[in-house]
Design an enzyme around this catalytic site. Structure first.
Site, PDB file in Angstrom:
ATOM      1  N   TYR A   1     -39.241  43.322 -45.621  1.00  0.00           N
ATOM      2  CA  TYR A   1     -39.376  42.057 -44.926  1.00  0.00           C
ATOM      3  C   TYR A   1     -39.486  42.259 -43.483  1.00  0.00           C
ATOM      4  O   TYR A   1     -39.042  43.058 -42.688  1.00  0.00           O
ATOM      5  CB  TYR A   1     -38.168  40.893 -45.108  1.00  0.00           C
ATOM      6  CG  TYR A   1     -38.061  40.612 -46.629  1.00  0.00           C
ATOM      7  CD1 TYR A   1     -39.016  40.347 -47.322  1.00  0.00           C
ATOM      8  CD2 TYR A   1     -36.787  39.827 -46.727  1.00  0.00           C
ATOM      9  CE1 TYR A   1     -38.808  39.797 -48.626  1.00  0.00           C
ATOM     10  CE2 TYR A   1     -36.691  39.325 -47.844  1.00  0.00           C
ATOM     11  CZ  TYR A   1     -37.799  39.150 -48.905  1.00  0.00           C
ATOM     12  OH  TYR A   1     -37.407  38.629 -50.000  1.00  0.00           O
TER      13      TYR A   1
ATOM     14  N   ARG B   1     -24.540  45.606 -44.113  1.00  0.00           N
ATOM     15  CA  ARG B   1     -25.076  46.057 -45.161  1.00  0.00           C
ATOM     16  C   ARG B   1     -25.876  47.409 -45.061  1.00  0.00           C
ATOM     17  O   ARG B   1     -25.501  48.369 -45.470  1.00  0.00           O
ATOM     18  CB  ARG B   1     -25.744  45.103 -45.982  1.00  0.00           C
ATOM     19  CG  ARG B   1     -26.056  45.714 -47.420  1.00  0.00           C
ATOM     20  CD  ARG B   1     -26.451  44.716 -48.730  1.00  0.00           C
ATOM     21  NE  ARG B   1     -27.734  43.899 -48.063  1.00  0.00           N
ATOM     22  CZ  ARG B   1     -28.166  42.919 -48.835  1.00  0.00           C
ATOM     23  NH1 ARG B   1     -27.623  42.900 -50.120  1.00  0.00           N
ATOM     24  NH2 ARG B   1     -29.136  42.179 -48.365  1.00  0.00           N
TER      25      ARG B   1
ATOM     26  N   TYR C   1     -26.495  35.004 -42.705  1.00  0.00           N
ATOM     27  CA  TYR C   1     -26.888  35.936 -43.741  1.00  0.00           C
ATOM     28  C   TYR C   1     -27.531  37.150 -43.031  1.00  0.00           C
ATOM     29  O   TYR C   1     -27.542  38.303 -43.708  1.00  0.00           O
ATOM     30  CB  TYR C   1     -28.106  35.237 -44.443  1.00  0.00           C
ATOM     31  CG  TYR C   1     -29.017  36.125 -45.267  1.00  0.00           C
ATOM     32  CD1 TYR C   1     -28.224  36.963 -46.371  1.00  0.00           C
ATOM     33  CD2 TYR C   1     -30.182  36.256 -45.276  1.00  0.00           C
ATOM     34  CE1 TYR C   1     -28.893  37.634 -47.123  1.00  0.00           C
ATOM     35  CE2 TYR C   1     -30.991  37.086 -46.095  1.00  0.00           C
ATOM     36  CZ  TYR C   1     -30.354  37.863 -47.042  1.00  0.00           C
ATOM     37  OH  TYR C   1     -30.955  38.679 -47.957  1.00  0.00           O
TER      38      TYR C   1
ATOM     39  N   ARG D   1     -35.636  44.347 -56.629  1.00  0.00           N
ATOM     40  CA  ARG D   1     -35.937  43.157 -57.454  1.00  0.00           C
ATOM     41  C   ARG D   1     -35.239  43.088 -58.692  1.00  0.00           C
ATOM     42  O   ARG D   1     -34.891  42.149 -59.342  1.00  0.00           O
ATOM     43  CB  ARG D   1     -37.403  42.809 -57.857  1.00  0.00           C
ATOM     44  CG  ARG D   1     -38.259  42.565 -56.543  1.00  0.00           C
ATOM     45  CD  ARG D   1     -37.587  41.322 -55.720  1.00  0.00           C
ATOM     46  NE  ARG D   1     -38.240  41.379 -54.097  1.00  0.00           N
ATOM     47  CZ  ARG D   1     -37.957  40.592 -53.184  1.00  0.00           C
ATOM     48  NH1 ARG D   1     -37.057  39.665 -53.421  1.00  0.00           N
ATOM     49  NH2 ARG D   1     -38.485  40.312 -52.198  1.00  0.00           N
TER      50      ARG D   1
ATOM     51  N   GLU E   1     -32.171  29.751 -56.215  1.00  0.00           N
ATOM     52  CA  GLU E   1     -32.240  31.208 -56.712  1.00  0.00           C
ATOM     53  C   GLU E   1     -31.750  31.602 -57.832  1.00  0.00           C
ATOM     54  O   GLU E   1     -30.578  30.820 -58.439  1.00  0.00           O
ATOM     55  CB  GLU E   1     -31.344  32.084 -55.421  1.00  0.00           C
ATOM     56  CG  GLU E   1     -31.384  33.503 -55.825  1.00  0.00           C
ATOM     57  CD  GLU E   1     -30.659  34.271 -54.551  1.00  0.00           C
ATOM     58  OE1 GLU E   1     -30.945  33.848 -53.517  1.00  0.00           O
ATOM     59  OE2 GLU E   1     -29.818  35.075 -54.806  1.00  0.00           O
TER      60      GLU E   1
END
Ligand code: 3EB
Length: 353
Positions: free
Chosen positions: A216, A163, A156, A229, A336
């Site tokens: 993060y 990305r 990930y 979000r 999730e």
């Protein structure tokens, strides 16, 4: 001049039902995401031209598979560009891309998954620039073995590197105004990405209970994820809310390890907080938990009953939810949840199933 009618909307049905639909119905679709443990018996039947992403994820708690289809309106145009297949109307473009890591060099300074991710995102941004659909509404990301480690880094996190590099290479904002997204692990297969983009600038929505994923700290990987979000999209005739994959994260920390009920409650508290941020920006009627269409990704099939029961209790009505088995992008997260809602600004041309 013909009137521009924008009635982008989603609906759900089984793959079998999808395949049985008449060609005229498929002609009105922008594309589809289909989820089942096995690939459809005859994917060509799904229409070779239709952007159609099959994700190898078992559906739980129902006998049928699940397709999320996106309807367009007016005249649709389709095409293929590099590895992307897409279809668009005047307002929105849906595309899918599948890219195998095996195409990329293991000896390079970037891992194969990182290179595949960067290539996929660069192709998406280049296509959108060319066709003039500059704004990303939403990405769906599916990555095999998302929690596995290779080349010294969790997969990930390799994905996040690729990305973000693509966003930066195309001058796209990685700090705020990112699109809504989800990132889930499937058992196998190439990197699979679907996206919705358009010509209306969406509003990126954050959650005051969580720090922006774009910020993060390093402990979650060398590069932050690039998503908001939620995104709120206003088209000429309707407004759509895409709530990103949401988990039991407060601040930046995963909460309630091993406690699936508490994780479900925390996740729903996060979705409620996102709705509370979106509603002052949205038109009437306001978005609420009962009107959302949910996709619930759960790591352990045995948790289905508990999660479903808790969701029903919190939404206080049977939620419109589909349950899928998937790996979540942090080892300690058991689920999730993502959600979508739309309401008409003038009228709704079509119905949510
Ligand atoms: C989180 O809040 C949980 O990397 O695109 C949710 C939604 C998550 C999108 C992504 C990751 C992504 O960090 C994981």
């Amino acid at each position: 001049m013909h009137e521009t009618v924008s009635s982008l909307h989603g609906a759900s049905l089984s793959i079998a039902a999808f395949l049985k639909q008449p060609a005229a119905w498929k002609d009105c679709l922008l594309g589809a995401l289909c989820f089942s443990a096995d690939a459809p018996a005859n994917p060509a039947q799904a229409d070779a031209e239709l952007p159609f992403l099959h994700v190898a994820m078992p559906r739980l708690g129902a006998d049928t598979s699940f397709c999320e289809v996106w309807h367009g309106s007016g005249e649709l145009t389709q095409g293929q560009c590099g590895d992307i297949r897409y279809r668009h109307d005047d307002a929105a473009l849906f595309g899918v891309i599948e890219l195998s890591e095996t195409l990329f060099d293991v000896g390079a300074d970037k891992t194969p998954l990182q290179q595949a991710t960067e290539s996929a995102y660069r192709q998406v941004f280049a296509l959108l620039d060319t066709l003039h659909y500059p704004y990303l509404f939403r990405f769906w990301n599916y990555i095999a073995d998302i929690n596995a480690h290779s080349f010294g880094l969790e997969r990930y996190r390799q994905f996040n590197l690729g990305r973000q590099d693509a966003f930066l290479a195309h001058g796209r904002d990685v700090a705020g105004n990112a699109p809504a997204a989800c990132a889930l692990g499937s058992a196998r297969g190439p990197l699979r990405i679907a996206f919705l983009a358009g010509r209306a600038l969406p509003l990126s929505i954050e959650n005051p209970r969580q720090i922006s994923a774009c910020q993060y700290p390093q402990e979650y990987g060398p590069r932050s994820p690039t998503f908001a979000r939620a995104s709120l999209v206003r088209l000429p005739q309707e407004e759509l809310l895409f709530v990103s994959g949401t988990a039991s994260i407060v601040g930046h920390a995963s909460l309630h390890p091993g406690d699936v009920l508490a994780q479900t409650g925390e996740t729903m508290a996060n979705i409620e907080a996102v709705l509370a941020e979106a509603n002052p920006l949205a038109s009437q009627p306001v978005f609420n938990l009962a009107m959302l269409d949910y996709k619930v990704y759960l790591r352990r099939p045995a948790d289905l009953t508990l999660i479903r029961g808790e969701l029903e209790r919190i939404v206080s009505a049977p939620p419109k939810a589909v349950y899928l088995q998937a790996d979540i992008c942090r080892e300690d997260l058991l689920l999730e949840i993502e959600a979508t809602a739309a309401h008409p600004l003038i009228f709704m041309a079509g119905q949510w199933d």
